[in-house]
Scaffold this motif. Structure first.
Motif, PDB file in Angstrom:
ATOM      1  N   VAL A  82     -60.595 -63.274 -81.864  1.00  0.00           N
ATOM      2  CA  VAL A  82     -61.864 -62.909 -82.490  1.00  0.00           C
ATOM      3  C   VAL A  82     -62.777 -64.100 -82.271  1.00  0.00           C
ATOM      4  CG1 VAL A  82     -63.086 -62.478 -84.648  1.00  0.00           C
ATOM      5  CG2 VAL A  82     -60.920 -61.325 -84.193  1.00  0.00           C
ATOM      6  N   TYR A  83     -63.935 -63.830 -81.706  1.00  0.00           N
ATOM      7  CA  TYR A  83     -64.887 -64.897 -81.417  1.00  0.00           C
ATOM      8  C   TYR A  83     -65.776 -65.131 -82.624  1.00  0.00           C
ATOM      9  CZ  TYR A  83     -63.144 -65.373 -76.808  1.00  0.00           C
ATOM     10  OH  TYR A  83     -62.304 -65.653 -75.763  1.00  0.00           O
ATOM     11  N   VAL A  84     -65.891 -66.422 -82.970  1.00  0.00           N
ATOM     12  CA  VAL A  84     -66.641 -66.817 -84.152  1.00  0.00           C
ATOM     13  C   VAL A  84     -67.603 -67.949 -83.798  1.00  0.00           C
ATOM     14  CG1 VAL A  84     -64.761 -66.175 -85.723  1.00  0.00           C
ATOM     15  CG2 VAL A  84     -64.935 -68.536 -84.921  1.00  0.00           C
ATOM     16  N   ASP A  85     -68.613 -68.094 -84.636  1.00  0.00           N
ATOM     17  CA  ASP A  85     -69.515 -69.232 -84.534  1.00  0.00           C
ATOM     18  C   ASP A  85     -68.700 -70.485 -84.843  1.00  0.00           C
ATOM     19  OD1 ASP A  85     -71.326 -71.237 -86.207  1.00  0.00           O
ATOM     20  OD2 ASP A  85     -72.628 -70.152 -84.798  1.00  0.00           O
ATOM     21  N   LYS A  86     -68.824 -71.490 -84.003  1.00  0.00           N
ATOM     22  CA  LYS A  86     -68.024 -72.704 -84.156  1.00  0.00           C
ATOM     23  C   LYS A  86     -68.258 -73.394 -85.497  1.00  0.00           C
ATOM     24  CE  LYS A  86     -66.836 -76.838 -81.520  1.00  0.00           C
ATOM     25  NZ  LYS A  86     -67.122 -77.572 -80.269  1.00  0.00           N
ATOM     26  N   GLU A  87     -69.474 -73.353 -86.016  1.00  0.00           N
ATOM     27  CA  GLU A  87     -69.805 -74.042 -87.271  1.00  0.00           C
ATOM     28  C   GLU A  87     -69.469 -73.211 -88.506  1.00  0.00           C
ATOM     29  OE1 GLU A  87     -70.724 -77.229 -87.306  1.00  0.00           O
ATOM     30  OE2 GLU A  87     -70.521 -77.164 -85.134  1.00  0.00           O
ATOM     31  N   THR A  88     -69.874 -71.934 -88.518  1.00  0.00           N
ATOM     32  CA  THR A  88     -69.705 -71.119 -89.725  1.00  0.00           C
ATOM     33  C   THR A  88     -68.354 -70.412 -89.787  1.00  0.00           C
ATOM     34  OG1 THR A  88     -70.606 -69.095 -88.743  1.00  0.00           O
ATOM     35  CG2 THR A  88     -72.185 -70.663 -89.764  1.00  0.00           C
ATOM     36  N   ARG A  89     -67.705 -70.274 -88.634  1.00  0.00           N
ATOM     37  CA  ARG A  89     -66.426 -69.552 -88.511  1.00  0.00           C
ATOM     38  C   ARG A  89     -66.565 -68.072 -88.855  1.00  0.00           C
ATOM     39  NH1 ARG A  89     -62.374 -73.006 -86.231  1.00  0.00           N
ATOM     40  NH2 ARG A  89     -63.345 -75.031 -86.410  1.00  0.00           N
ATOM     41  N   ARG A  90     -67.757 -67.538 -88.724  1.00  0.00           N
ATOM     42  CA  ARG A  90     -68.013 -66.115 -88.940  1.00  0.00           C
ATOM     43  C   ARG A  90     -68.029 -65.403 -87.597  1.00  0.00           C
ATOM     44  NH1 ARG A  90     -66.383 -64.332 -92.837  1.00  0.00           N
ATOM     45  NH2 ARG A  90     -67.711 -62.526 -92.616  1.00  0.00           N
ATOM     46  N   PRO A  91     -67.518 -64.161 -87.546  1.00  0.00           N
ATOM     47  CA  PRO A  91     -67.515 -63.423 -86.277  1.00  0.00           C
ATOM     48  C   PRO A  91     -68.902 -63.342 -85.662  1.00  0.00           C
ATOM     49  CG  PRO A  91     -66.192 -62.287 -87.905  1.00  0.00           C
ATOM     50  CD  PRO A  91     -66.915 -63.411 -88.631  1.00  0.00           C
TER      51      PRO A  91
END
Length: 146
Positions: A121-130
Motif C-alpha cells: 500500500v503506497y503512502v505519503d512518506k510523512e503522514t503515512r496515509r494512503p
C-alpha cells in the motif's frame, strides 16, 4: 496438487526476472535456506525492479510502499550456493495498492521452488496515509501485469 491449489506458474509467466545469489548465512541448521529468507528475496526483487525502473527513490521520494500482506508456498528447498531466478508480475493495481506475484526458481528448473505474493500500500512518506499511485509507477507496473 489438490483441486484447491492453483496451477504453478512457469518462469516465462512472469514479466520481469532477476537473479538473486544465496548467501552462506541464508542456510539454517537443516542445510537449506530458511523460510524467512524467502520473504527477503520477495522484498529484494520487487524493490530492485522499482528502483531500476526509476519509480522508487528510497531516500528522497514522497511516497513509499508498505507491505501489508504476504504469502509463500514452498515446493523445493533452496540452498547456498545457488543463484535463484526470481520472477515478478503484477496481478492487481488498485488506487493505492499493488499485488505482486513472485516465483523463485533454481537455475534451469521449470517449476518454482516457491511461489508467493506481496501487497504494497503506497503512502505519503510523512503522514503515512494512503496516497494514489503515481502515474509513472502505474505505467511501469502495467509492463509486468498478468
Amino acid at each position: 496438487m489438490s483441486e484447491n491449489m492453483p496451477e504453478l506458474r512457469p518462469l516465462s509467466a512472469y514479466g520481469h526476472v532477476s537473479a538473486i545469489q544465496t548467501r552462506w548465512m541464508d542456510n539454517d541448521v537443516y542445510g537449506h535456506v530458511n523460510n524467512v529468507v524467502y520473504y527477503s528475496f520477495f522484498d529484494t526483487v520487487v524493490n530492485r525492479f522499482l528502483i531500476e525502473g526509476d519509480v522508487l527513490d528510497i531516500h528522497g521520494g514522497e511516497t513509499i510502499g508498505l507491505v501489508v500482506e504476504t504469502s509463500c508456498r514452498y515446493f523445493a528447498p533452496l540452498e547456498f550456493p545457488q543463484t535463484i531466478q526470481a520472477g515478478i508480475a503484477v496481478s492487481h493495481i488498485g488506487r493505492s495498492s499493488v499485488r505482486y506475484e513472485i516465483g523463485l526458481f533454481t537455475e534451469g528448473s521449470k517449476a518454482p521452488a516457491a511461489e508467493g505474493y506481496f501487497v504494497h500500500v503506497y503512502v505519503d512518506k510523512e503522514t503515512r496515509r494512503p496516497t494514489s499511485l503515481p502515474e509513472r509507477l502505474k505505467a511501469l507496473l502495467e509492463t509486468i501485469r498478468l
